[in-house]
Design an enzyme around this catalytic site. Sequence first.
Site, mmCIF file in Angstrom:
data_model
loop_
_atom_site.group_PDB
_atom_site.id
_atom_site.type_symbol
_atom_site.label_atom_id
_atom_site.label_comp_id
_atom_site.label_asym_id
_atom_site.label_seq_id
_atom_site.Cartn_x
_atom_site.Cartn_y
_atom_site.Cartn_z
ATOM 1 N N SER A 132 -16.810 11.045 -2.573
ATOM 2 C CA SER A 132 -17.964 11.429 -1.754
ATOM 3 C C SER A 132 -17.683 11.583 -0.267
ATOM 4 O O SER A 132 -18.569 12.012 0.486
ATOM 5 C CB SER A 132 -19.106 10.428 -1.954
ATOM 6 O OG SER A 132 -19.695 10.603 -3.223
ATOM 7 N N LYS B 235 -18.691 14.849 1.232
ATOM 8 C CA LYS B 235 -20.062 15.173 1.630
ATOM 9 C C LYS B 235 -20.185 15.365 3.139
ATOM 10 O O LYS B 235 -21.110 16.037 3.606
ATOM 11 C CB LYS B 235 -21.024 14.103 1.113
ATOM 12 C CG LYS B 235 -21.172 14.150 -0.407
ATOM 13 C CD LYS B 235 -21.881 12.936 -0.975
ATOM 14 C CE LYS B 235 -21.909 13.041 -2.503
ATOM 15 N NZ LYS B 235 -22.354 11.790 -3.140
ATOM 16 N N SER C 59 -25.306 8.973 0.107
ATOM 17 C CA SER C 59 -24.298 9.514 -0.823
ATOM 18 C C SER C 59 -24.899 10.039 -2.124
ATOM 19 O O SER C 59 -24.342 9.852 -3.206
ATOM 20 C CB SER C 59 -23.229 8.458 -1.126
ATOM 21 O OG SER C 59 -22.012 9.076 -1.486
ATOM 22 N N GLU D 105 -20.335 17.642 -7.629
ATOM 23 C CA GLU D 105 -20.487 16.320 -8.239
ATOM 24 C C GLU D 105 -20.702 16.406 -9.747
ATOM 25 O O GLU D 105 -20.136 15.611 -10.504
ATOM 26 C CB GLU D 105 -21.650 15.568 -7.578
ATOM 27 C CG GLU D 105 -21.339 15.029 -6.206
ATOM 28 C CD GLU D 105 -20.426 13.818 -6.224
ATOM 29 O OE1 GLU D 105 -20.044 13.371 -7.320
ATOM 30 O OE2 GLU D 105 -20.090 13.320 -5.142
#
Length: 292
Positions: free
Chosen positions: A62, A65, A126, A162
Site C-alpha cells: 500500500s 497509494k 489505506s 488492489e
Amino acid sequence: MKKAGLLFLFISAFSFAQTTALEQTINSIINNKNATVGVSVLGIEDPFNYNKNGEKKLPMQSVFKFHIASAVLDFVDKGKLSLHKKILVKKSDLLDDTWSPLREKYPNGNIELPLSEIIDFTVAQSDNNGCDILLRLIGGTATVQKFMNSKGVKNFQIKFNEEEMHKSWDAQYENYSTTNSVAEVLKKFYQGKLLSKKSTDYLMQVMLGTKTGTNKLIEQLPKNTPIAHKTGSSGKNKNGLTGAENDMGIITLSNGKHYAIAVFVSNSTETDVVNCKIVSDISKAVWDDFNK
C-alpha cells in the site's frame, strides 16, 4: 592542499563517521533476521544520505497509494479533476474481502462522495476499495506509471491494482520500488517538484493524518513528532511468508528540518510483531542519529 579541498575531506570524514555509526546500529537490528530489509534516508534541507539495500526492488504493497494519490492530484493540478468533484461509489465498488474503512462507513454504497474524501480514505486509512476507485478514475496503473516516469522517478513499477493483488500473491512483486527511489520521490514531493504547492500541502496534511502503522516508523519517536507517512503490508501467505511490511514518510525534526525515510521488510519468515519492530527500531536509530 587548498582550503576547499580540506573542507571537503573534513565533511566527507564526518559524514562517513556518522554513517558508520548508523550502519552499525542498523546491522545490529537486522542481523539474524530471516528477511530482506531495505532502508533509505535522505536529508531534505541537509545533504544526509544513507541506504542499506537501497537498490533492491521490493514489493511496495500500500505504499503505492502515495504514488496513486500523487497521480490523481496531478489531474487536479491540470484542471481535469477537482477535490470537490462528486464521485459515485457503487455497491459493486465495495468489495467485501479486503481492507476497507470506506465500505464499513458506507456499506450500501450507491453514494456520491467528494474526491477529497476518497483520497483521505485511500491514503490516511489505506483503503483498498478507495484505491481502486481512484485508479479507475484516472485510467489505471499505466497512468500512475506514466506520471512517475515524467517526474524522473526511477526503479518504480506499478502494474496491478488492489483487487488484482488480492487474487495473486505474486502480483505484489510486480508493484515494486527501491527504498532509494521512495526516499528520492518523497524529497521531490516535499520540495514541490512533483505537484503544485496547493496539492503538495494538501497531500502532506492527509499523510500527517495517517492512522495505520502506529507500530512502525512513528512508534518510538517522541510524542507529537510530525510524520507524514504511508504504510504497506501484505500479511502472510499459507507458507508463513510476509511479502512486505513497509513504511515510508517525511519526518520533522525538533529543529524544524526534515528527512525522508523508507523502510521495507520483504520476504520475511519472522512474526508480524518482529517485522514491525524492525521498522520501528530502524526509525528510532535514524532519529537518534539526526539528534546527536
